[in-house]
Enzyme design. Sequence first.
Site, mmCIF file in Angstrom:
data_model
loop_
_atom_site.group_PDB
_atom_site.id
_atom_site.type_symbol
_atom_site.label_atom_id
_atom_site.label_comp_id
_atom_site.label_asym_id
_atom_site.label_seq_id
_atom_site.Cartn_x
_atom_site.Cartn_y
_atom_site.Cartn_z
ATOM 1 N NE ARG A 30 -3.135 -2.477 3.004
ATOM 2 C CZ ARG A 30 -3.754 -2.763 4.142
ATOM 3 N NH1 ARG A 30 -3.754 -1.882 5.137
ATOM 4 N NH2 ARG A 30 -4.374 -3.913 4.294
ATOM 5 C CG ASP A 52 1.064 6.343 3.724
ATOM 6 O OD1 ASP A 52 0.684 5.174 3.933
ATOM 7 O OD2 ASP A 52 2.039 6.866 4.298
ATOM 8 C CE1 TYR A 93 7.013 3.626 -0.335
ATOM 9 C CE2 TYR A 93 8.368 1.905 0.649
ATOM 10 C CZ TYR A 93 7.137 2.356 0.191
ATOM 11 O OH TYR A 93 6.045 1.526 0.252
ATOM 12 N NE ARG A 128 3.444 10.398 5.488
ATOM 13 C CZ ARG A 128 2.115 10.431 5.603
ATOM 14 N NH1 ARG A 128 1.382 9.388 5.214
ATOM 15 N NH2 ARG A 128 1.526 11.492 6.127
#
Length: 241
Positions: A46, A48, A106, A193
């Site tokens: 997934r 966000d 990422y 994050r």
Amino acid sequence: MIIEYDGSRYKGWQRLQGGESTIQGKLEDVISQMLGVPTEIIGSGRTDAGAHAKNQVANFKAHGKMTTREMLDYINHYLPQDIVVKKLEEKDVRFHSRYNAKGKRYIYQIWNSKVPSAFERKYSYHVPEELNIDEMKRAAEKLIGEHDFIAFSSVKKSNKSTIREISSISFEKSKEMLVISITGDGFLYNMVRIIIGTLLEIGLGRKKAEYIDEIFRGGRRLEAGQTVPAQGLFLQEVYYD
């Protein structure tokens, strides 16, 4: 499928109840229409709400006479312009985008300038203060390796393991844009994050690099930095054998 998307106007990857706009939902609608039967799309993981992807990986099962080229053309014709299937190829029927993934990379983009950017605002987090990148790098070294990252996530205590391994964290500064790249075998909910938010605390001089050690010892979410906004986050690469 290798998929690129601008997540700005979506509620994330995962299809939600109630018809809310998601990446998976848009893909399933188009591909189900193409194949004439309800079709489930399985993603590598997934992303966000508001986050983006350069190379998300997903798979679906299909029967029919269309070639992969015809499927690719059809899907991109009917998808909104902010979602693009860059590549589509046939794989072994046992291939599973999520279970077969060995790691992910990422990137997080920070616009580090007193003056904000009208164009980069949708794809970066504006930090006007000067950052001590050397201290951020020193802190990042403490995150490398296998650790329990429960304090760097928004997951609740459960029976599932929160141990993950980060293999590299790199920093690249080009004029005002700072790009932080994080590669690991997997990531918990909001983990990237929160790591970025913690590194920013250190880069802004509010904490020392040793702050990372304290967070690992405490194991509590409240001890780590903020969850930075999603618009600076991109799923850059998914790794398979």
